[in-house]
Design a protein around this motif. Structure first.
Motif, mmCIF file in Angstrom:
data_model
loop_
_atom_site.group_PDB
_atom_site.id
_atom_site.type_symbol
_atom_site.label_atom_id
_atom_site.label_comp_id
_atom_site.label_asym_id
_atom_site.label_seq_id
_atom_site.Cartn_x
_atom_site.Cartn_y
_atom_site.Cartn_z
ATOM 1 N N VAL A 123 0.858 -1.185 0.000
ATOM 2 C CA VAL A 123 0.000 0.000 0.000
ATOM 3 C C VAL A 123 0.893 1.234 0.000
ATOM 4 C CG1 VAL A 123 -1.934 1.185 1.091
ATOM 5 C CG2 VAL A 123 -1.633 -1.261 1.453
ATOM 6 N N MET A 165 1.048 5.708 -1.260
ATOM 7 C CA MET A 165 0.284 6.894 -1.653
ATOM 8 C C MET A 165 0.174 7.043 -3.164
ATOM 9 S SD MET A 165 1.512 9.978 0.746
ATOM 10 C CE MET A 165 1.660 9.837 2.514
ATOM 11 N N ASN A 166 1.277 6.667 -3.867
ATOM 12 C CA ASN A 166 1.303 6.879 -5.313
ATOM 13 C C ASN A 166 2.077 5.746 -5.963
ATOM 14 O OD1 ASN A 166 1.526 7.752 -7.937
ATOM 15 N ND2 ASN A 166 2.059 9.860 -7.404
ATOM 16 N N TYR A 182 -2.078 -1.477 -3.848
ATOM 17 C CA TYR A 182 -3.210 -0.586 -3.613
ATOM 18 C C TYR A 182 -2.666 0.806 -3.357
ATOM 19 C CZ TYR A 182 -7.571 1.342 -1.794
ATOM 20 O OH TYR A 182 -8.691 2.112 -1.603
ATOM 21 N N GLN A 183 -3.269 1.801 -4.023
ATOM 22 C CA GLN A 183 -2.824 3.190 -3.882
ATOM 23 C C GLN A 183 -3.776 3.954 -2.973
ATOM 24 O OE1 GLN A 183 -1.309 5.523 -7.287
ATOM 25 N NE2 GLN A 183 -2.951 6.991 -6.852
ATOM 26 N N GLU A 184 -3.288 4.275 -1.796
ATOM 27 C CA GLU A 184 -4.028 5.119 -0.856
ATOM 28 C C GLU A 184 -3.147 5.390 0.353
ATOM 29 O OE1 GLU A 184 -7.947 5.604 1.743
ATOM 30 O OE2 GLU A 184 -7.953 3.778 0.537
ATOM 31 N N THR A 199 -7.198 3.062 6.182
ATOM 32 C CA THR A 199 -6.811 4.016 5.145
ATOM 33 C C THR A 199 -7.583 5.320 5.281
ATOM 34 O OG1 THR A 199 -8.468 3.447 3.476
ATOM 35 C CG2 THR A 199 -6.519 2.018 3.631
ATOM 36 N N SER A 200 -7.168 6.318 4.514
ATOM 37 C CA SER A 200 -7.797 7.632 4.582
ATOM 38 C C SER A 200 -9.242 7.606 4.074
ATOM 39 C CB SER A 200 -6.985 8.643 3.772
ATOM 40 O OG SER A 200 -6.832 8.189 2.440
ATOM 41 N N LEU A 201 -9.603 6.594 3.272
ATOM 42 C CA LEU A 201 -10.987 6.458 2.815
ATOM 43 C C LEU A 201 -11.863 5.716 3.823
ATOM 44 C CD1 LEU A 201 -10.621 5.576 -0.994
ATOM 45 C CD2 LEU A 201 -11.430 7.724 0.007
#
Length: 622
Positions: free
Chosen positions: A34, A36-37, A120-122, A139-141
């Protein structure tokens, strides 16, 4: 989105995270990376180079253990140099200059080709911890992703704060946001936290520089490689260049010192001692009126240049005005200014030697979160954390490399046993057994172990055995074959070495300091053998070290054997040091914090005296 429970989740896609994910997945764990980008996996955030003094040895060790860093470095190299060739082989250190974009691209391609690895990007902003055991990440979501183990490799992103002069803003690196939430949760869980600083120089437009005013820094005439696999050798290379600052440059930089976050108190965290900013160098070394600047291209097909040696957080106008006075930079155009970054780290004495945290079971830390600096140090920790996270899930014993087995062992033991209050960087001087831990023999030291763990392939083991056998074959030839005075004396006269009066074995004359392989190959006896037996350069290098440094190697092996006896004196995990009143107070405090696993590790804890070790020996019935 995630209805499965992963064996290992790796948070962060830098050098530590990429190696951790590759190791866990290649060993058979269902692994999720995982980040961020996803476009920035394997990003070279600072200099576009791998290896260097001691760091090059680490990259070769990572490769021998089945990691990817050596292969990626070779495939993206634009220049190769073996540093310190004028010194003994313990100091020889490989280094590549790399194509920054190709480096990251190669990492991404290799990871995507790795079985058992998902992406996974987050942003991860929290952990799931129940009864002292990690259960996953948040995660942030608002997603919860479950896992049996988690490896945190957050780099400089934990509450990262970027400084340029009197401006500052949140960020993990230029153009990317900081990660928030994880530090606060870890502190709530009882972890100690600190702040560190690192920096990076300006990037400039190579079309605006006058390279004719600089000193050319070419690669090796015969370039080698990092990986013990058949990665491609460089057929052509890009030059680097060197120039210098001057007293005038220093005076211009000093004009901005009052606006420097380093000097006006806005940055209070500690930066790397051995890679200081240009303003720090000017302040610390006032007697010097010039410092070296290495001008390094960022790739094959880009004009972007990395100004190595000019790391700074001074205001951008001061950076620009001063850099224009550096020889060759008179018409310089900036791509971006240099900056400093502050970030959270967690003192590594809170970890076990496996890199698992002592407070939360199944949670591992790797890279700059542990207080290190450098791609190579991060990648090494990532590999070991990923490997041990897999073994934790499989309920297998952790793998711990010893100090006489690898620089990686020295690195991790130093962090866990001694801790660090400034960014830790590896040097050959940190290793007691550096003659054993050479760059040329990392495959001999580590490949078989890696194969048993499920990382290095059978093909790699076969190559190691062939190298070992061929080197030994050449040494035996030297031991069994005699030279003749009339053929060897002309060579000895040429190198100002004492002539011989009678025949003796070739190994005797080859052992002389000034006698090189090139000299040896001029002897008819050797020429005849070389025609019959074709040896790889790698094999001949190995044989040369075995012959010329046999005494040093044997002495270090004996010292390492003594150390191993102390390693075998195990200390129970839950020994109550405070109950041992004969221990000094400092020893009781330090040993209770570090909780060394062996008497050898206890001997390296700061504040533990020989008398304290004697008390422990008596208590342990030894």
């Amino acid at each position: 989105m995630f209805d499965e429970i992963f064996d290992v989740i790796v948070v962060g896609g830098g050098h530590a995270g990429a190696e951790a994910a590759a190791a866990a997945a290649n060993m058979g764990s269902n692994t999720l990376l995982v980040t961020m980008n996803l476009q920035n996996i394997g990003q070279m955030s600072c200099n576009p180079a791998m290896g260097g003094i001691a760091k090059g040895q680490i990259v070769r060790e990572i490769d021998a253990l089945g990691g990817y860093s050596g292969i990626v470095s070779d495939k993206s190299a634009i220049q190769f140099k073996m540093l310190n060739k004028s010194k003994g082989p313990a100091m020889w250190s490989p280094r590549t200059q790399n194509d920054r974009m190709r480096f990251a691209e190669t990492w991404r391609e290799m990871l995507e080709a790795t079985p058992n690895l998902s992406f996974y990007q987050e942003m991860v902003n929290g952990l799931v911890v129940e009864d002292g055991i990690v259960k996953g990440v948040k995660t942030s979501l608002g997603l919860t992703i479950e896992a049996k183990s988690v490896v945190l490799t957050n780099g400089t992103f934990l509450n990262g704060l970027i400084h340029i002069g009197d401006k500052n803003f949140g960020g993990g690196r230029a153009g990317e946001p900081a990660a928030r939430g994880i530090t606060e949760q870890l502190v709530e869980l009882g972890f100690d936290q600190g702040r560190m600083k690192t920096g990076t120089p300006p990037r400039v437009d190579g079309r605006s520089l006058d390279f004719s005013k600089m000193i050319v820094q070419p690669g090796d005439d015969v370039p080698s490689r990092f990986s013990y696999t058949n990665t491609p050798l460089l057929e052509h290379q890009r030059d680097c260049y060197m120039t210098h600052t001057s007293a005038e440059v220093h005076e211009l930089l000093k004009e901005g010192f009052d606006r420097s976050p380093m000097f006006n108190g806005r940055i209070q965290s500690i930066g790397p001692r051995y890679c200081p900013s240009i303003e720090d160098k000017i302040d610390r070394f006032k007697e010097k009126d010039a410092h070296q600047i290495f001008v390094e291209p960022e790739g094959w097909n880009t004009v972007e240049i990395y100004v190595n040696g000019f790391s700074t957080s001074l205001p951008e106008d001061v950076q620009y005005k001063a850099l224009k006075k550096v020889r060759g930079f008179e018409n310089v155009k900036f791509f971006r200014p240099g900056y400093a970054i502050e970030y959270d780290y967690f003192p590594p004495t809170q970890l076990m030697l496996s890199l698992e945290t002592k407070l939360v079971e199944g949670l591992f830390f790797a890279g700059q979160i542990n207080g290190t600096t450098g791609y190579e140090e991060a990648a090494a920790q990532g590999l070991m954390a990923g490997l041990n996270a897999h073994r934790k899930v499989k309920e297998e014993e952790a793998v711990v490399l010893k100090r006489h087995e690898a620089y990686i062992g020295v690195l991790i033991d130093d962090l866990i046993t001694k801790g660090t209050e400034e960014p830790y960087r590896m040097f050959t001087s940190r290793a007691e057994y550096r003659t054993l831990l050479r760059q040329d023999n990392a495959d001999l030291r580590l490949t078989r172990m890696s194969n048993e763990l499920g990382l290095a392939s059978e093909e790699r083991v076969r190559r190691v055995e062939e190298k070992e056998n061929r080197a030994e074959q050449f040494v035996q030839f030297l031991k069994n074959t005699s030279y003749h005075p009339e053929t060897v004396n002309p060579v000895l006269r040429e190198i100002n070495s004492a002539e011989v009066k009678q025949s003796d074995k070739l190994i005797k004359v080859y052992s002389r300091p000034k006698m090189t392989l090139a000299h040896l190959e001029r002897l008819p006896e050797v020429q005849e053998h070389m025609k019959e037996e074709r040896y790889d350069a790698e094999v001949l290098e190995q044989a040369e070290v075995m012959v010329k440094y046999a005494g040093y190697i044997e002495k270090e092996k004996q010292n390492a054997d003594k150390l191993s006896r102390l390693e075998n004196v195990r200390i129970p995990d839950h020994l109550d040091y405070h109950s041992l009143k004969s221990l000094s107070y400092e020893a009781r405090e330090k040993l209770s914090e570090i909780r060394p696993s062996s008497l050898s590790q206890a001997s390296r804890v700061s504040g533990v005296s020989p008398a304290d070790l004697s008390v422990l020996l008596v208590h342990l019935g030894r």
